[in-house]
Write an enzyme that holds these catalytic residues in place. Structure first.
Site, PDB file in Angstrom:
ATOM      1  N   LYS A  44      44.416  40.146  56.744  1.00  0.00           N
ATOM      2  CA  LYS A  44      43.041  40.522  56.385  1.00  0.00           C
ATOM      3  C   LYS A  44      42.080  40.241  57.544  1.00  0.00           C
ATOM      4  O   LYS A  44      41.267  41.075  57.915  1.00  0.00           O
ATOM      5  CB  LYS A  44      42.643  39.656  55.181  1.00  0.00           C
ATOM      6  CG  LYS A  44      41.743  40.296  54.192  1.00  0.00           C
ATOM      7  CD  LYS A  44      41.468  39.341  53.033  1.00  0.00           C
ATOM      8  CE  LYS A  44      42.604  39.258  52.050  1.00  0.00           C
ATOM      9  NZ  LYS A  44      42.256  38.480  50.830  1.00  0.00           N
ATOM     10  N   LYS A  81      45.888  29.242  53.194  1.00  0.00           N
ATOM     11  CA  LYS A  81      45.652  29.236  51.737  1.00  0.00           C
ATOM     12  C   LYS A  81      46.060  27.884  51.196  1.00  0.00           C
ATOM     13  O   LYS A  81      46.974  27.244  51.734  1.00  0.00           O
ATOM     14  CB  LYS A  81      46.504  30.321  51.060  1.00  0.00           C
ATOM     15  CG  LYS A  81      46.015  30.691  49.683  1.00  0.00           C
ATOM     16  CD  LYS A  81      44.873  31.676  49.750  1.00  0.00           C
ATOM     17  CE  LYS A  81      44.374  32.087  48.400  1.00  0.00           C
ATOM     18  NZ  LYS A  81      43.354  33.150  48.507  1.00  0.00           N
TER      19      LYS A  81
HETATM   20  P1  NAD Z   1      37.677  34.026  39.093  1.00  0.00           P
HETATM   21  O1  NAD Z   1      38.393  32.818  38.687  1.00  0.00           O
HETATM   22  O2  NAD Z   1      36.202  33.960  39.291  1.00  0.00           O
HETATM   23  O3  NAD Z   1      37.967  35.221  38.052  1.00  0.00           O
HETATM   24  C1  NAD Z   1      39.251  35.585  37.662  1.00  0.00           C
HETATM   25  C2  NAD Z   1      39.099  36.530  36.457  1.00  0.00           C
HETATM   26  O4  NAD Z   1      40.399  37.031  36.106  1.00  0.00           O
HETATM   27  C3  NAD Z   1      38.552  35.842  35.205  1.00  0.00           C
HETATM   28  O5  NAD Z   1      37.696  36.739  34.526  1.00  0.00           O
HETATM   29  C4  NAD Z   1      39.817  35.600  34.367  1.00  0.00           C
HETATM   30  O6  NAD Z   1      39.559  35.517  32.966  1.00  0.00           O
HETATM   31  C5  NAD Z   1      40.581  36.846  34.704  1.00  0.00           C
HETATM   32  N1  NAD Z   1      42.004  36.744  34.411  1.00  0.00           N
HETATM   33  C6  NAD Z   1      42.840  35.695  34.665  1.00  0.00           C
HETATM   34  N2  NAD Z   1      44.058  35.976  34.208  1.00  0.00           N
HETATM   35  C7  NAD Z   1      43.994  37.235  33.697  1.00  0.00           C
HETATM   36  C8  NAD Z   1      44.913  38.094  33.080  1.00  0.00           C
HETATM   37  N3  NAD Z   1      46.180  37.711  32.901  1.00  0.00           N
HETATM   38  N4  NAD Z   1      44.497  39.326  32.686  1.00  0.00           N
HETATM   39  C9  NAD Z   1      43.215  39.711  32.854  1.00  0.00           C
HETATM   40  N5  NAD Z   1      42.290  38.949  33.419  1.00  0.00           N
HETATM   41  C10 NAD Z   1      42.682  37.723  33.832  1.00  0.00           C
HETATM   42  O7  NAD Z   1      38.426  34.534  40.428  1.00  0.00           O
HETATM   43  P2  NAD Z   1      37.854  35.497  41.541  1.00  0.00           P
HETATM   44  O8  NAD Z   1      37.299  34.670  42.634  1.00  0.00           O
HETATM   45  O9  NAD Z   1      37.048  36.566  40.912  1.00  0.00           O
HETATM   46  O10 NAD Z   1      39.225  36.104  42.115  1.00  0.00           O
HETATM   47  C11 NAD Z   1      39.857  37.224  41.513  1.00  0.00           C
HETATM   48  C12 NAD Z   1      40.889  37.777  42.481  1.00  0.00           C
HETATM   49  O11 NAD Z   1      40.239  38.155  43.701  1.00  0.00           O
HETATM   50  C13 NAD Z   1      42.005  36.819  42.898  1.00  0.00           C
HETATM   51  O12 NAD Z   1      43.184  37.553  43.110  1.00  0.00           O
HETATM   52  C14 NAD Z   1      41.497  36.263  44.212  1.00  0.00           C
HETATM   53  O13 NAD Z   1      42.556  35.782  45.024  1.00  0.00           O
HETATM   54  C15 NAD Z   1      40.879  37.511  44.794  1.00  0.00           C
HETATM   55  N6  NAD Z   1      39.893  37.242  45.840  1.00  0.00           N
HETATM   56  C16 NAD Z   1      38.784  36.503  45.579  1.00  0.00           C
HETATM   57  C17 NAD Z   1      37.849  36.298  46.590  1.00  0.00           C
HETATM   58  C18 NAD Z   1      36.577  35.551  46.362  1.00  0.00           C
HETATM   59  O14 NAD Z   1      35.724  35.543  47.276  1.00  0.00           O
HETATM   60  N7  NAD Z   1      36.353  34.950  45.218  1.00  0.00           N
HETATM   61  C19 NAD Z   1      38.098  36.834  47.885  1.00  0.00           C
HETATM   62  C20 NAD Z   1      39.238  37.595  48.089  1.00  0.00           C
HETATM   63  C21 NAD Z   1      40.126  37.789  47.059  1.00  0.00           C
END
Ligand code: NAD
Length: 430
Positions: A101, A113
């Site tokens: 990335k 990570k």
């Molecule tokens: P978060 O914890 O804020 O939100 C995760 C969401 O996914 C929640 O709404 C949760 O209820 C939902 N969830 C969990 N298990 C689930 C399931 N089995 N089915 C449906 N929904 C489910 O996390 P986030 O920061 O929003 O991250 C989400 C994704 O994005 C992850 O894969 C993370 O690695 C990726 N990501 C996040 C960031 C960031 O800046 N936060 C950056 C790059 C990638």
């Protein structure tokens, strides 16, 4: 079956698929096998026991990981996740994606990570704080603003980052907040960081629609996962006149043909903790969310959600991988056959690390940018990254998919940097 093996099965071992994808991209690009040799193994992987005094006076030792995959471009960079299903292999794969990335979007970081295996929602605030500080102490000197810089990920947030910054600064005996990004503004955070990943997804979705020649305005959006990334992306789509017709989280989903009222839904989630029970739409299951009739689908939850068994049901024309690793290789093949464009995670969700880089830059030179400057730089970076990768894919990977193009493009840049640093004695190409 051991717990670790059981979890790996559940995780559809994303390390195995990542390594195979890297190998394929290296072969397609005719790069030296030494490039794979460097990328297949993290430069450092540590597992630590994290003792925590619990509220009832007992001590519990949690397992923590930090993986430092590759630092050819600069300090390791990557999120810290609190989740019970985390495995060592999944953290290695996630750190590899960070390397790819950062290379792809052109920020001078390597890939890292970390995680703590825990059900963090069952911990009290005090326990979460003690666990976070204990993790920092366990990792000791392998963290640092010029060494390895964590950021928020699943079930970690700005508060967790502030505890890390404080604990690290105490250990160093000087304020050193650049050790993490995604901090609260009061301790060196960056405006717009919280929304950056969702905003970046929005920018690439708009670019993808244009490239794929589908009208962006009024396009119907479905989003799986309504946490940081999903909810921020939803707000932007809705504000730009793209109805968000379906949303789900771990509790289930809601659907409304004319578009959900996202502000109301966010208020509902803030009050109840979950999407379930929202009265402004009809209830749907998580599985049904993936198959709703929409134009753009954003998986924004966890890995391995679009699989060989549900990929055939996807009706979206474009899938923007907001989450890391939401599509299995088997599903990738099906989506390709069905002519669905998948904007791969290493491009789609790179807005987070991009603004993390802006935060680190501001911490380094002690000056803060305003929101419009941050968003403008983010937009420029995301649009440029999308056009570079899509252009490369169209030129070199016809018959394949955009993920392969993104891997090839990213690994070429890594190989070039490795070459100049003297890591590839036999040259870049095979
Ligand atoms: P978060 O914890 O804020 O939100 C995760 C969401 O996914 C929640 O709404 C949760 O209820 C939902 N969830 C969990 N298990 C689930 C399931 N089995 N089915 C449906 N929904 C489910 O996390 P986030 O920061 O929003 O991250 C989400 C994704 O994005 C992850 O894969 C993370 O690695 C990726 N990501 C996040 C960031 C960031 O800046 N936060 C950056 C790059 C990638």
């Amino acid at each position: 079956m051991s717990l670790e093996v059981e979890k790996e099965k559940k995780n559809d071992n994303i390390l195995v698929s990542t390594l195979s994808m890297m190998r394929q991209a290296i072969d397609f690009a005719n790069l030296s096998p030494d490039v794979y040799e460097h990328l297949k193994t993290p430069m450092r992987f540590v597992e630590v026991g994290i003792p925590v005094e619990m509220e009832d006076g007992s001590t519990k030792v949690f397992t923590g990981y930090r993986c430092q995959h590759n630092n050819v471009f600069g300090p390791y960079k990557g999120g810290l996740r609190y989740h019970p299903d985390v495995t060592s292999d999944s953290i290695k794969a996630l750190s590899m994606w960070m390397t790819l990335k950062c290379s792809l979007v052109g920020v001078p970081f390597g890939g890292g990570k970390g995680a703590i295996v825990c059900d963090s929602q069952r911990l009290t605030l005090k326990e979460r704080e003690r666990m976070t500080r204990s993790y920092v102490r366990s990792l000791g000197s392998i963290l640092g603003p010029e060494i390895d810089i964590p950021a928020p990920d699943i079930f970690t947030d700005a508060q967790v980052m502030a505890w890390i910054a404080d604990e690290y600064s105490n250990n160093m005996r000087e304020p050193s907040f650049g050790v993490v990004t995604g901090k609260p503004l009061a301790v060196g955070g960056c405006v717009g960081r919280n929304e950056a990943t969702g905003r970046g997804c929005f920018f690439v979705a708009r670019e993808a629609a244009q490239a794929y020649k589908i009208p962006f305005e009024n396009s119907r959006i479905a989003i799986q996962g309504f946490g940081n990334v999903g909810s921020n992306a939803a707000k932007l789509f809705a504000a730009e006149g793209c109805p968000v017709i379906a949303v789900s989280d771990i509790s289930g989903g809601v659907y409304k043909e004319e578009g959900l009222d996202i502000d109301k839904l966010i208020r509902h989630v803030n009050e109840t903790g979950f999407v379930k029970g929202f009265s402004g739409g009809e209830a749907i299951s998580n599985e049904n969310l993936l198959s709703v009739n929409c134009d753009i689908l954003l998986p924004a939850a966890l890995e391995n959600q679009i699989t060989g068994s549900n990929a055939h049901d996807i009706k979206a024309k474009i899938v923007v991988e907001a989450a890391n690793g939401p599509t299995t290789p088997e599903a990738d093949q099906i989506l390709k056959e069905n002519n669905i464009l998948v904007v791969p995670d290493i491009l789609a969700n790179s807005g987070g690390v991009t603004v993390s880089y802006f935060e680190w830059v501001q911490n380094n030179y002690g000056f803060s940018w305003d929101l419009s400057t941050v968003n403008k730089h983010l937009q420029d970076k995301m649009v440029e990254a999308f056009r570079n990768v899509y252009g490369y894919y169209c030129e070199n990977c016809i018959g394949s998919d955009m993920r392969t193009g993104a891997y090839m493009y990213s690994i070429m840049r890594l190989a070039e940097a490795m070459h100049y640093r003297g890591w590839l004695r036999n040259g870049i190409y095979a």
